[in-house]
Enzyme design. Sequence first.
Site, PDB file in Angstrom:
ATOM      1  N   ASP A  21       0.815  -1.222   0.000  1.00 29.17           N
ATOM      2  CA  ASP A  21       0.000   0.000   0.000  1.00 29.17           C
ATOM      3  C   ASP A  21       0.846   1.268   0.000  1.00 29.17           C
ATOM      4  O   ASP A  21       0.636   2.173  -0.817  1.00 29.17           O
ATOM      5  CB  ASP A  21      -0.933   0.007   1.207  1.00 29.17           C
ATOM      6  CG  ASP A  21      -1.978  -1.090   1.151  1.00 29.17           C
ATOM      7  OD1 ASP A  21      -1.594  -2.244   0.884  1.00 29.17           O
ATOM      8  OD2 ASP A  21      -3.157  -0.807   1.369  1.00 29.17           O
ATOM      9  N   ARG A 103      -0.281   1.152  16.488  1.00 30.71           N
ATOM     10  CA  ARG A 103      -0.649   2.313  15.671  1.00 30.71           C
ATOM     11  C   ARG A 103      -0.524   3.654  16.415  1.00 30.71           C
ATOM     12  O   ARG A 103      -0.029   4.633  15.833  1.00 30.71           O
ATOM     13  CB  ARG A 103      -2.073   2.144  15.129  1.00 30.71           C
ATOM     14  CG  ARG A 103      -2.224   0.948  14.183  1.00 30.71           C
ATOM     15  CD  ARG A 103      -1.240   1.031  13.038  1.00 30.71           C
ATOM     16  NE  ARG A 103      -1.421  -0.039  12.065  1.00 30.71           N
ATOM     17  CZ  ARG A 103      -0.522  -0.976  11.808  1.00 30.71           C
ATOM     18  NH1 ARG A 103       0.624  -0.978  12.456  1.00 30.71           N
ATOM     19  NH2 ARG A 103      -0.747  -1.906  10.908  1.00 30.71           N
ATOM     20  N   ASP A 132      -7.444   0.366  11.592  1.00 30.92           N
ATOM     21  CA  ASP A 132      -6.247   1.192  11.696  1.00 30.92           C
ATOM     22  C   ASP A 132      -6.492   2.647  11.333  1.00 30.92           C
ATOM     23  O   ASP A 132      -5.850   3.551  11.870  1.00 30.92           O
ATOM     24  CB  ASP A 132      -5.137   0.622  10.809  1.00 30.92           C
ATOM     25  CG  ASP A 132      -4.472  -0.593  11.431  1.00 30.92           C
ATOM     26  OD1 ASP A 132      -4.621  -0.784  12.654  1.00 30.92           O
ATOM     27  OD2 ASP A 132      -3.812  -1.356  10.708  1.00 30.92           O
ATOM     28  N   SER A 187      -2.579 -10.261   3.478  1.00 31.36           N
ATOM     29  CA  SER A 187      -2.170  -8.985   4.051  1.00 31.36           C
ATOM     30  C   SER A 187      -1.608  -9.256   5.432  1.00 31.36           C
ATOM     31  O   SER A 187      -2.283  -9.832   6.282  1.00 31.36           O
ATOM     32  CB  SER A 187      -3.376  -8.038   4.132  1.00 31.36           C
ATOM     33  OG  SER A 187      -3.022  -6.847   4.805  1.00 31.36           O
TER      34      SER A 187
END
Length: 425
Positions: A21, A103, A132, A187
């Site tokens: 990404d 995060r 996220d 992923s």
Amino acid sequence: MAKAAKNSKKKVVLAYSGGLDTSVIIPWLKDNYDCEVIAFAADLGQGDFPSEAALEKKALATGASKCYVLDLRKEFLEDYVWPTVRAGAKYEGTYLLGTSFARPLIAKYQVKIAQMEGAYAVAHGATGKGNDQVRFELTYAALDPSLEVIAPWKDPKWEFNDREGMIDYLDAHKIPHTGISKTKIYSEDGNLWHLSHEGGILEEPDKEHKYDMLKHTKTYEKAPNKASYVTISFDKGTPVALDGKKMGAVELLEKLNKIAGENACGLIDIVEDRLVGLKSRGVYETPGGTLLYKAHECLEQLVLDKETMFEKQKMAMTYANLVYNGQWFTPLRQAMDAFIAETQKVVTGDVRLKLYKGNVIPAGMKSPYSLYDLGLGSFSNVEMYDQKDAIGFIHCFGLPLKTRALLLGKKTNVEFGTVNVKKKK
């Protein structure tokens, strides 16, 4: 860190991993926002984390003007993971929050770099269907609400609908995408605490996956046929030693990951409820973390009184939701940490665990603050406890039930079952 020539373009700081990404997002931001892109990568102990030089080289080759790479492993464990372990927080009773508490830490340093660089915006590669995005953007809001947020997956200019299209884009721009292909398209998100896997066949919960994606944990079938033992020592709720040897946070968890992974401990396949309202299936590898949670739970059972344990277990669910939902920098979590810190003053001692084909079995525990009395815990009569005292205790404890039965009789709606019981002659 390489420096680019100064220019007058606005700056955007991107949370960068070098994965699919964010490799696409760097050129995309430049094309669509006519901006200078500054990449920031956090080393949280990802097993496949490139060297600083390799990551910087890739970011610059992809179009970034600069690339910051910071080793945050120690801070990650000591300030984010250990507090969550002390809280006993597990999302929906199983998930050990491996991505969740990473995060806010990444976003905190992203904000700091944006302030240092005079950037007007921060960007992330989280999708509009995941958790996220919330974790990043709540942290931005809490730490610097003046920053604009660019989230490409939610941007009208974003032309990609799936990961396959992004791979084609990288191929067309001759940007490498190591480890990702259209046939092996899981992923993954990893750090020193865990590795998550989503996508591919995992999107179909009625199908069994083949564990072909595992990197840190053996399958149950391949685990040794002989049990292993490990002793974890805690000081006020914080893990400090392994098998009697004191270690720093990073070294301790690395060693626990190795022994737990070898014994297939910490592997789960779950369907969870995302914050945005949908369900998703994932496979999580959390080998060392699983041992730490179990050892910590065992020690608390030994040293905490019943009422404190009861309140703390209730609080653990709230704490888990806060972490999962990205509400790390909130007054409530900080206030809960104060309560938890008080409970942890006695959570000191050693816990021995037996590991066998995914099972984590308590094999002994001790603490100078133990509330376990051998005499009280046995079946023998002791001076401190007269078993006849239980007569009065049960009378008082059961008085509401007895009163209700006497006053209401058959109105209590108690069913005695449907089995025909014949009176014996």
